[in-house]
Scaffold this motif. Sequence first.
Motif, PDB file in Angstrom:
ATOM      1  N   ILE A   1       0.837  -1.202   0.000  1.00  0.00           N
ATOM      2  CA  ILE A   1       0.000   0.000   0.000  1.00  0.00           C
ATOM      3  C   ILE A   1       0.871   1.251   0.000  1.00  0.00           C
ATOM      4  CG2 ILE A   1      -1.610   1.359   1.402  1.00  0.00           C
ATOM      5  CD1 ILE A   1      -2.860  -1.339   2.268  1.00  0.00           C
ATOM      6  N   GLY A   2       1.902   1.268   0.833  1.00  0.00           N
ATOM      7  CA  GLY A   2       2.807   2.413   0.876  1.00  0.00           C
ATOM      8  C   GLY A   2       3.521   2.641  -0.443  1.00  0.00           C
ATOM      9  N   LEU A   3       3.918   1.563  -1.094  1.00  0.00           N
ATOM     10  CA  LEU A   3       4.589   1.675  -2.380  1.00  0.00           C
ATOM     11  C   LEU A   3       3.649   2.237  -3.442  1.00  0.00           C
ATOM     12  CD1 LEU A   3       7.195   1.108  -3.933  1.00  0.00           C
ATOM     13  CD2 LEU A   3       6.366  -1.221  -4.332  1.00  0.00           C
ATOM     14  N   CYS A   4       2.400   1.781  -3.438  1.00  0.00           N
ATOM     15  CA  CYS A   4       1.415   2.297  -4.393  1.00  0.00           C
ATOM     16  C   CYS A   4       1.128   3.774  -4.146  1.00  0.00           C
ATOM     17  CB  CYS A   4       0.121   1.498  -4.298  1.00  0.00           C
ATOM     18  SG  CYS A   4       0.222  -0.187  -4.923  1.00  0.00           S
ATOM     19  N   GLU A   5       1.056   4.173  -2.881  1.00  0.00           N
ATOM     20  CA  GLU A   5       0.834   5.589  -2.563  1.00  0.00           C
ATOM     21  C   GLU A   5       2.000   6.433  -3.050  1.00  0.00           C
ATOM     22  OE1 GLU A   5      -1.942   5.003   1.452  1.00  0.00           O
ATOM     23  OE2 GLU A   5       0.233   5.287   1.628  1.00  0.00           O
ATOM     24  N   SER A   6       3.211   5.896  -2.947  1.00  0.00           N
ATOM     25  CA  SER A   6       4.381   6.606  -3.457  1.00  0.00           C
ATOM     26  C   SER A   6       4.319   6.731  -4.976  1.00  0.00           C
ATOM     27  CB  SER A   6       5.651   5.860  -3.038  1.00  0.00           C
ATOM     28  OG  SER A   6       6.808   6.585  -3.391  1.00  0.00           O
TER      29      SER A   6
ATOM     30  N   HIS B   1       4.431  10.185  -7.182  1.00  0.00           N
ATOM     31  CA  HIS B   1       5.613  10.490  -7.989  1.00  0.00           C
ATOM     32  C   HIS B   1       5.559   9.982  -9.431  1.00  0.00           C
ATOM     33  CE1 HIS B   1       7.256  11.878  -4.271  1.00  0.00           C
ATOM     34  NE2 HIS B   1       7.257  10.667  -3.722  1.00  0.00           N
ATOM     35  N   GLY B   2       4.649   9.057  -9.744  1.00  0.00           N
ATOM     36  CA  GLY B   2       4.538   8.532 -11.104  1.00  0.00           C
ATOM     37  C   GLY B   2       3.194   8.870 -11.710  1.00  0.00           C
ATOM     38  N   ASN B   3       2.794   8.066 -12.676  1.00  0.00           N
ATOM     39  CA  ASN B   3       1.494   8.316 -13.317  1.00  0.00           C
ATOM     40  C   ASN B   3       0.377   7.468 -12.709  1.00  0.00           C
ATOM     41  OD1 ASN B   3       2.006   5.767 -14.327  1.00  0.00           O
ATOM     42  ND2 ASN B   3       2.193   6.404 -16.472  1.00  0.00           N
ATOM     43  N   GLY B   4       0.672   6.792 -11.590  1.00  0.00           N
ATOM     44  CA  GLY B   4      -0.371   6.046 -10.901  1.00  0.00           C
ATOM     45  C   GLY B   4      -0.663   4.686 -11.485  1.00  0.00           C
ATOM     46  N   ILE B   5       0.189   4.205 -12.388  1.00  0.00           N
ATOM     47  CA  ILE B   5       0.002   2.878 -12.984  1.00  0.00           C
ATOM     48  C   ILE B   5       1.042   1.929 -12.405  1.00  0.00           C
ATOM     49  CG2 ILE B   5       0.050   1.514 -15.106  1.00  0.00           C
ATOM     50  CD1 ILE B   5      -2.339   3.360 -14.916  1.00  0.00           C
ATOM     51  N   MET B   6       0.578   0.803 -11.886  1.00  0.00           N
ATOM     52  CA  MET B   6       1.458  -0.245 -11.363  1.00  0.00           C
ATOM     53  C   MET B   6       1.415  -1.435 -12.306  1.00  0.00           C
ATOM     54  SD  MET B   6       2.508   1.125  -8.482  1.00  0.00           S
ATOM     55  CE  MET B   6       3.144  -0.221  -7.475  1.00  0.00           C
TER      56      MET B   6
ATOM     57  N   VAL C   1      10.896   4.315  -0.939  1.00  0.00           N
ATOM     58  CA  VAL C   1      11.025   2.850  -0.902  1.00  0.00           C
ATOM     59  C   VAL C   1      11.963   2.456   0.229  1.00  0.00           C
ATOM     60  CG1 VAL C   1      11.931   0.841  -2.143  1.00  0.00           C
ATOM     61  CG2 VAL C   1      10.465   2.468  -3.328  1.00  0.00           C
ATOM     62  N   ASP C   2      13.044   3.194   0.372  1.00  0.00           N
ATOM     63  CA  ASP C   2      13.998   2.918   1.447  1.00  0.00           C
ATOM     64  C   ASP C   2      13.358   3.179   2.815  1.00  0.00           C
ATOM     65  OD1 ASP C   2      16.762   2.280   2.290  1.00  0.00           O
ATOM     66  OD2 ASP C   2      16.775   4.345   2.997  1.00  0.00           O
ATOM     67  N   ALA C   3      12.577   4.252   2.921  1.00  0.00           N
ATOM     68  CA  ALA C   3      11.918   4.580   4.185  1.00  0.00           C
ATOM     69  C   ALA C   3      10.878   3.531   4.563  1.00  0.00           C
ATOM     70  CB  ALA C   3      11.258   5.960   4.082  1.00  0.00           C
ATOM     71  N   LEU C   4      10.289   2.892   3.574  1.00  0.00           N
ATOM     72  CA  LEU C   4       9.321   1.830   3.833  1.00  0.00           C
ATOM     73  C   LEU C   4       9.993   0.536   4.288  1.00  0.00           C
ATOM     74  CD1 LEU C   4       6.942   2.349   0.777  1.00  0.00           C
ATOM     75  CD2 LEU C   4       6.276   2.558   3.196  1.00  0.00           C
ATOM     76  N   GLY C   5      11.317   0.502   4.201  1.00  0.00           N
ATOM     77  CA  GLY C   5      12.048  -0.697   4.600  1.00  0.00           C
ATOM     78  C   GLY C   5      12.012  -1.800   3.569  1.00  0.00           C
ATOM     79  N   ILE C   6      11.758  -1.435   2.313  1.00  0.00           N
ATOM     80  CA  ILE C   6      11.699  -2.427   1.233  1.00  0.00           C
ATOM     81  C   ILE C   6      13.086  -2.551   0.607  1.00  0.00           C
ATOM     82  CG2 ILE C   6      10.662  -3.055  -0.977  1.00  0.00           C
ATOM     83  CD1 ILE C   6       8.233  -1.353  -0.196  1.00  0.00           C
ATOM     84  N   ALA C   7      13.748  -3.661   0.869  1.00  0.00           N
ATOM     85  CA  ALA C   7      15.051  -3.914   0.243  1.00  0.00           C
ATOM     86  C   ALA C   7      14.820  -4.552  -1.119  1.00  0.00           C
ATOM     87  CB  ALA C   7      15.887  -4.834   1.124  1.00  0.00           C
ATOM     88  N   VAL C   8      15.469  -4.024  -2.153  1.00  0.00           N
ATOM     89  CA  VAL C   8      15.270  -4.534  -3.511  1.00  0.00           C
ATOM     90  C   VAL C   8      16.551  -5.193  -4.004  1.00  0.00           C
ATOM     91  CG1 VAL C   8      13.478  -2.855  -4.050  1.00  0.00           C
ATOM     92  CG2 VAL C   8      15.857  -2.296  -4.543  1.00  0.00           C
ATOM     93  N   ARG C   9      16.370  -6.197  -4.837  1.00  0.00           N
ATOM     94  CA  ARG C   9      17.514  -6.947  -5.351  1.00  0.00           C
ATOM     95  C   ARG C   9      18.301  -6.117  -6.350  1.00  0.00           C
ATOM     96  NH1 ARG C   9      17.834 -11.678  -3.286  1.00  0.00           N
ATOM     97  NH2 ARG C   9      15.993 -12.919  -2.755  1.00  0.00           N
TER      98      ARG C   9
END
Length: 453
Positions: free
Chosen positions: A40-45, A49-54, A79-87
């Motif tokens: 949910i947090g990622l989608c809100e971001s 910041h984007g065009n709202g398409i996931m 993304v970093d603040a949400l604690g989401i580590a990405v590969r």
Amino acid sequence: MNAFSRRGACPALSAPMQTGDGLLVRLNPVAGGLAPKSLIGLCESALRHGNGIMEVTARGSLQIRGLTADSAGLLAAEVDALGIAVRTGVPVETGPLAGIDPQEIADPRPLAERIRAAVEEAGLTRRLGPKVSVVVDGGGQLTLDAVTADVRLKAVHTAAGVKWGMSVAGDAHDARPLATVDADAARDIALATLRMVAEKGREAHTRDLSERQLASLAGWHSFAPPSVLPDMSGRTEGGALERHRSPIGLFDLREGQALGIGLPFGSMPAQNLIDLAARASDLDSTEIRLAPGRTLLFLGLTASACPPLQASAAALGFVTKAADPRTRIAACPGAPACASGRIATRAIAEKMATESPDLLDASLTLHISGCAKGCAHPGPAGLTLVGDENGAGLVVDGTAKALPAGYRPGYDAARGVAGIAAAIRNARHPGETAAACLTRLGATEIAELYRRN
């Protein structure tokens, strides 16, 4: 932020790629999935910041579109603040049910992590191209057979116990078998293979290795001779292609159940995804994993929680049935979302899924591309509609880059394909697939049907 990556590169969070609708980034969580609250947090971001398409890609990556140079940096910080580590680094992919599927032959995650560490230690990440990848498949209910990779490892039962069948350059049906070995040897051969690819330059893949190199890899460790290697072709004893399970639907896990829900044509408005994730949270889903086939897997559900989540997903426009004809269509954002798009791909796709569903059986993939780049489906498809200055061109058994065999106006493209569907309906022999019927009719006849209807 790094300089924008060129087309064909992998648009990581730190290196967004320029597209017709702004910058695009692609994420793969290190943990394999996301808590509903994190998604949910990622989608809100993405909305900010984007065009709202996931998007969820065919390989099971998450994409966020419509970013600018400034907003991409803000997204990365959030993304970093949400604690989401990405590969990062060379993709070493495991199945979406890895470690939790009671039917898997072996948990692929430890071997995948060993290969990742070996690649980093050897300094290969910077020397390999962005599209070089490794698949480690433990088997089970959801395999990675349809995912192409430079190096494939699949758990197999042998008389000596569980081993790893290794192959290169392709998916499970066309990759070249190398060896069947234990986990230590699998790691070593995978690393040796990637070293050979790196020596050929950043544009190289395992398909570029010589016969001598492949033979040396096959002999790297002691293994069963080719005549007794397990069949990794995906074919049954009768020669027919094995039907692999769709990621859409219900799956029994070691604890609870998972529900697979698809994104139509791989994309959804972020708000719809927020609403679905919130509903999943209310129903006590613990994790949402990305799956190949443009699908999300909701984990930790009880049997009683699955039907209401499925109903909510259907009401929001998601794909909840494996037989949904939208699963057979690959469509990019197209016009007006993408500046490069010449046709309204999603509108055409929705109309075709509604009006010509019998054309879209399991044998046929339909690709609708807004331009000749073919972002949604780089490989060949049975039928491809591609937009250019002449309208909507039809390519038969080819890619969006091929010369179209016929044209009609973009707004009327669905009617042309409906004419092809009607002809197949009338000409199909008992038991004949749509793809086989198209082949029998021939490209010239199909193009004429498209033009004149």
